[in-house]
Write a protein that holds these residues in place. Structure first.
Motif, PDB file in Angstrom:
ATOM      1  N   LEU A 188      55.571  37.613  25.236  1.00  0.00           N
ATOM      2  CA  LEU A 188      54.663  38.485  24.487  1.00  0.00           C
ATOM      3  C   LEU A 188      54.202  39.661  25.339  1.00  0.00           C
ATOM      4  N   ALA A 189      54.156  39.485  26.635  1.00  0.00           N
ATOM      5  CA  ALA A 189      53.740  40.578  27.524  1.00  0.00           C
ATOM      6  C   ALA A 189      54.734  41.740  27.476  1.00  0.00           C
ATOM      7  N   LEU A 190      55.995  41.452  27.171  1.00  0.00           N
ATOM      8  CA  LEU A 190      57.019  42.511  27.149  1.00  0.00           C
ATOM      9  C   LEU A 190      56.790  43.530  26.041  1.00  0.00           C
ATOM     10  N   PRO A 191      56.653  43.118  24.780  1.00  0.00           N
ATOM     11  CA  PRO A 191      56.461  44.119  23.714  1.00  0.00           C
ATOM     12  C   PRO A 191      54.993  44.433  23.434  1.00  0.00           C
ATOM     13  N   ARG A 192      54.112  44.249  24.405  1.00  0.00           N
ATOM     14  CA  ARG A 192      52.674  44.425  24.184  1.00  0.00           C
ATOM     15  C   ARG A 192      52.334  45.854  23.745  1.00  0.00           C
ATOM     16  N   ALA A 193      52.971  46.857  24.349  1.00  0.00           N
ATOM     17  CA  ALA A 193      52.713  48.246  23.946  1.00  0.00           C
ATOM     18  C   ALA A 193      53.140  48.466  22.498  1.00  0.00           C
ATOM     19  N   ASP A 194      54.261  47.861  22.110  1.00  0.00           N
ATOM     20  CA  ASP A 194      54.712  47.955  20.714  1.00  0.00           C
ATOM     21  C   ASP A 194      53.721  47.277  19.779  1.00  0.00           C
ATOM     22  N   LEU A 195      53.170  46.165  20.229  1.00  0.00           N
ATOM     23  CA  LEU A 195      52.195  45.424  19.426  1.00  0.00           C
ATOM     24  C   LEU A 195      50.943  46.260  19.185  1.00  0.00           C
ATOM     25  N   VAL A 196      50.442  46.893  20.221  1.00  0.00           N
ATOM     26  CA  VAL A 196      49.252  47.743  20.084  1.00  0.00           C
ATOM     27  C   VAL A 196      49.558  48.934  19.180  1.00  0.00           C
ATOM     28  N   ALA A 197      50.747  49.516  19.312  1.00  0.00           N
ATOM     29  CA  ALA A 197      51.140  50.645  18.447  1.00  0.00           C
ATOM     30  C   ALA A 197      51.231  50.205  16.988  1.00  0.00           C
ATOM     31  N   MET A 198      51.805  49.017  16.744  1.00  0.00           N
ATOM     32  CA  MET A 198      51.887  48.495  15.369  1.00  0.00           C
ATOM     33  C   MET A 198      50.494  48.253  14.800  1.00  0.00           C
ATOM     34  N   ALA A 199      49.617  47.681  15.614  1.00  0.00           N
ATOM     35  CA  ALA A 199      48.250  47.411  15.160  1.00  0.00           C
ATOM     36  C   ALA A 199      47.530  48.714  14.831  1.00  0.00           C
ATOM     37  N   ARG A 200      47.699  49.726  15.675  1.00  0.00           N
ATOM     38  CA  ARG A 200      47.068  51.026  15.432  1.00  0.00           C
ATOM     39  C   ARG A 200      47.530  51.594  14.087  1.00  0.00           C
ATOM     40  N   GLU A 201      48.819  51.551  13.852  1.00  0.00           N
ATOM     41  CA  GLU A 201      49.372  52.084  12.604  1.00  0.00           C
ATOM     42  C   GLU A 201      48.820  51.340  11.389  1.00  0.00           C
ATOM     43  N   LYS A 202      48.769  50.016  11.463  1.00  0.00           N
ATOM     44  CA  LYS A 202      48.269  49.228  10.330  1.00  0.00           C
ATOM     45  C   LYS A 202      46.775  49.475  10.093  1.00  0.00           C
ATOM     46  N   ILE A 203      46.007  49.588  11.171  1.00  0.00           N
ATOM     47  CA  ILE A 203      44.573  49.845  11.022  1.00  0.00           C
ATOM     48  C   ILE A 203      44.339  51.211  10.403  1.00  0.00           C
ATOM     49  N   GLU A 204      45.084  52.220  10.852  1.00  0.00           N
ATOM     50  CA  GLU A 204      44.915  53.574  10.308  1.00  0.00           C
ATOM     51  C   GLU A 204      45.309  53.652   8.841  1.00  0.00           C
ATOM     52  N   GLU A 205      46.225  52.786   8.393  1.00  0.00           N
ATOM     53  CA  GLU A 205      46.675  52.788   6.999  1.00  0.00           C
ATOM     54  C   GLU A 205      45.780  51.958   6.078  1.00  0.00           C
ATOM     55  N   THR A 206      44.913  51.135   6.657  1.00  0.00           N
ATOM     56  CA  THR A 206      44.084  50.222   5.876  1.00  0.00           C
ATOM     57  C   THR A 206      42.839  50.931   5.353  1.00  0.00           C
ATOM     58  N   GLU A 207      42.369  50.489   4.206  1.00  0.00           N
ATOM     59  CA  GLU A 207      41.152  51.051   3.618  1.00  0.00           C
ATOM     60  C   GLU A 207      39.924  50.485   4.325  1.00  0.00           C
ATOM     61  N   PHE A 208      38.934  51.328   4.515  1.00  0.00           N
ATOM     62  CA  PHE A 208      37.668  50.930   5.113  1.00  0.00           C
ATOM     63  C   PHE A 208      36.573  51.034   4.068  1.00  0.00           C
ATOM     64  N   SER A 209      35.663  50.091   4.104  1.00  0.00           N
ATOM     65  CA  SER A 209      34.521  50.115   3.201  1.00  0.00           C
ATOM     66  C   SER A 209      33.273  49.829   4.024  1.00  0.00           C
TER      67      SER A 209
END
Length: 178
Positions: free
Chosen positions: A29-50
């Motif tokens: 899991l340590a290997l693709p950690r940067a990819d994981l953070v990038a994926m999380a950023r993208e999903k958070i930015e696409e999600t609706e906030f209330s």
């Protein structure tokens, strides 16, 4: 014959084998950690906030800008020779524009069917939130070079943020700040 060997291995394996497998999964899991953070950023930015509040304020979250995104906690919940599943908690710092309309001084014109004298306001706030997700990684045939993230899903489909515990930055004046 290999199916029998796999079955025997599963039946006869000891805790040391499982411990080694979990250590291996964590190292993979340590290997693709940067990819994981990038994926999380993208999903958070696409999600609706209330926004939620104890007061009668009900602002709309117009825009967010993530300033900090870190993996706060990872818990291994399942592991095999082909992959692993984790529960994760992300610590997210972001700035958000909250906009609201105040009808308290508005006058309603029944003939035209519109409100006059409404007050619009937008304010910039800093948020520190924690969002939980499930992560699945694959390391086909137990090889690190085959490691990839195959699934990242946040538990919430809408991120509810408490506006009573945010830090106020400033008011945004339309036409001036744009």
């Amino acid at each position: 014959m290999s199916g029998i060997d796999v079955l025997l291995h599963l039946v006869n394996r000891d805790d040391a084998d499982f411990a080694e497998l979990s250590i291996f999964a964590d190292s993979v899991l340590a290997l693709p950690r940067a990819d994981l953070v990038a994926m999380a950023r993208e999903k958070i930015e696409e999600t609706e906030f209330s926004a939620t509040s104890y007061e009668s304020i009900d602002p709309e979250i117009e825009e967010i800008k993530i300033t900090i995104l870190e993996i706060a906690e990872l818990r291994l919940i399942e592991v095999s020779w082909d992959g692993a599943t984790y529960n994760a908690e992300f610590s997210v710092g972001f700035n958000a524009i909250h906009s609201s309309t105040d009808y308290s001084h508005a006058i309603y014109d029944r003939e035209d069917g519109v409100h006059y004298g409404m007050e619009y306001s937008s304010h910039l706030y800093t948020h520190d939130e924690h969002f939980s997700a499930t992560i699945e990684i694959s390391f086909k045939h137990g090889l690190r070079k085959n490691a990839k993230i195959i699934y990242l899903k946040f538990y919430e489909t809408i991120f509810y943020i408490d506006i009573d515990s945010v830090q106020y930055i400033r008011e945004i004046v339309k036409g001036y700040d744009e």
